[in-house]
Design a protein around this motif. Structure first.
Motif, PDB file in Angstrom:
ATOM      1  N   TYR A 124       1.037  -1.199   0.097  1.00  0.00           N
ATOM      2  CA  TYR A 124      -0.030  -0.094  -0.152  1.00  0.00           C
ATOM      3  C   TYR A 124       0.915   1.484  -0.070  1.00  0.00           C
ATOM      4  CZ  TYR A 124      -3.636   3.215   1.485  1.00  0.00           C
ATOM      5  OH  TYR A 124      -4.482   4.238   1.348  1.00  0.00           O
ATOM      6  N   ALA A 125       1.903   1.234   0.656  1.00  0.00           N
ATOM      7  CA  ALA A 125       2.903   2.418   0.729  1.00  0.00           C
ATOM      8  C   ALA A 125       3.371   2.574  -0.293  1.00  0.00           C
ATOM      9  CB  ALA A 125       3.915   2.240   1.840  1.00  0.00           C
ATOM     10  N   TYR A 126       4.017   1.385  -1.389  1.00  0.00           N
ATOM     11  CA  TYR A 126       4.889   1.586  -2.558  1.00  0.00           C
ATOM     12  C   TYR A 126       3.583   2.119  -3.733  1.00  0.00           C
ATOM     13  CZ  TYR A 126       9.149   0.594  -1.097  1.00  0.00           C
ATOM     14  OH  TYR A 126      10.587   0.368  -0.452  1.00  0.00           O
ATOM     15  N   SER A 127       2.200   1.766  -3.388  1.00  0.00           N
ATOM     16  CA  SER A 127       1.447   2.019  -4.448  1.00  0.00           C
ATOM     17  C   SER A 127       1.226   3.638  -4.749  1.00  0.00           C
ATOM     18  CB  SER A 127       0.051   1.439  -4.267  1.00  0.00           C
ATOM     19  OG  SER A 127      -0.416   2.052  -3.022  1.00  0.00           O
ATOM     20  N   GLY A 128       1.340   4.376  -3.859  1.00  0.00           N
ATOM     21  CA  GLY A 128       1.397   5.754  -4.083  1.00  0.00           C
ATOM     22  C   GLY A 128       0.212   6.422  -3.511  1.00  0.00           C
ATOM     23  N   PHE A 129      -0.659   5.370  -2.802  1.00  0.00           N
ATOM     24  CA  PHE A 129      -1.773   6.131  -1.924  1.00  0.00           C
ATOM     25  C   PHE A 129      -1.310   6.881  -0.896  1.00  0.00           C
ATOM     26  CE2 PHE A 129      -3.874   2.491  -4.203  1.00  0.00           C
ATOM     27  CZ  PHE A 129      -4.618   3.369  -5.131  1.00  0.00           C
ATOM     28  N   LEU A 130      -0.257   6.902  -0.467  1.00  0.00           N
ATOM     29  CA  LEU A 130       0.203   7.452   0.955  1.00  0.00           C
ATOM     30  C   LEU A 130       1.195   8.530   0.623  1.00  0.00           C
ATOM     31  CD1 LEU A 130       1.431   4.254   3.127  1.00  0.00           C
ATOM     32  CD2 LEU A 130      -0.726   5.795   3.402  1.00  0.00           C
ATOM     33  N   GLN A 131       1.024   9.245  -0.336  1.00  0.00           N
ATOM     34  CA  GLN A 131       1.802  10.482  -0.678  1.00  0.00           C
ATOM     35  C   GLN A 131       0.942  11.574  -0.140  1.00  0.00           C
ATOM     36  OE1 GLN A 131       2.943  10.593  -4.977  1.00  0.00           O
ATOM     37  NE2 GLN A 131       4.276   8.660  -4.787  1.00  0.00           N
ATOM     38  N   PRO A 132       1.690  12.758   0.116  1.00  0.00           N
ATOM     39  CA  PRO A 132       0.593  13.810   0.457  1.00  0.00           C
ATOM     40  C   PRO A 132       0.474  14.764  -0.823  1.00  0.00           C
ATOM     41  CG  PRO A 132       3.248  14.161   1.010  1.00  0.00           C
ATOM     42  CD  PRO A 132       2.872  12.756   0.710  1.00  0.00           C
TER      43      PRO A 132
END
Length: 79
Positions: free
Chosen positions: A57-65
């Motif tokens: 999930y972190a590498y998928s890009g959904f956690l980018q601000p």
């Protein structure tokens, strides 16, 4: 003949003093087949699976601000 009797005894259900079943022994290891070991293995597996899911999930890009420009004028009093 004696071997077959030993195998049957190893696989027999063991009972305590009151007659309650303690568990079965496996043929390969001779250890008791307890549920606690299985529960521990399942918990470790689920923790590992959760870690891998979080990493994906972190590498998928959904956690980018969200990125936005912030400008603020300042007054320099040089006099």
């Amino acid at each position: 003949m004696a071997y077959m009797q030993l195998v049957a005894a190893a696989n027999a259900e063991h009972r305590d003093v009151t007659g309650a079943a303690l568990g079965r022994r496996t043929l390969e290891t001779g250890k008791r087949d307890t549920g606690m070991g299985r529960i521990l293995i399942i918990l470790v597996f689920l923790a590992f699976l959760g870690f891998v899911a979080l990493l994906g999930y972190a590498y998928s890009g959904f956690l980018q601000p969200e990125v936005q420009n912030v400008t603020q004028p300042i007054d320099l009093d040089l006099d």
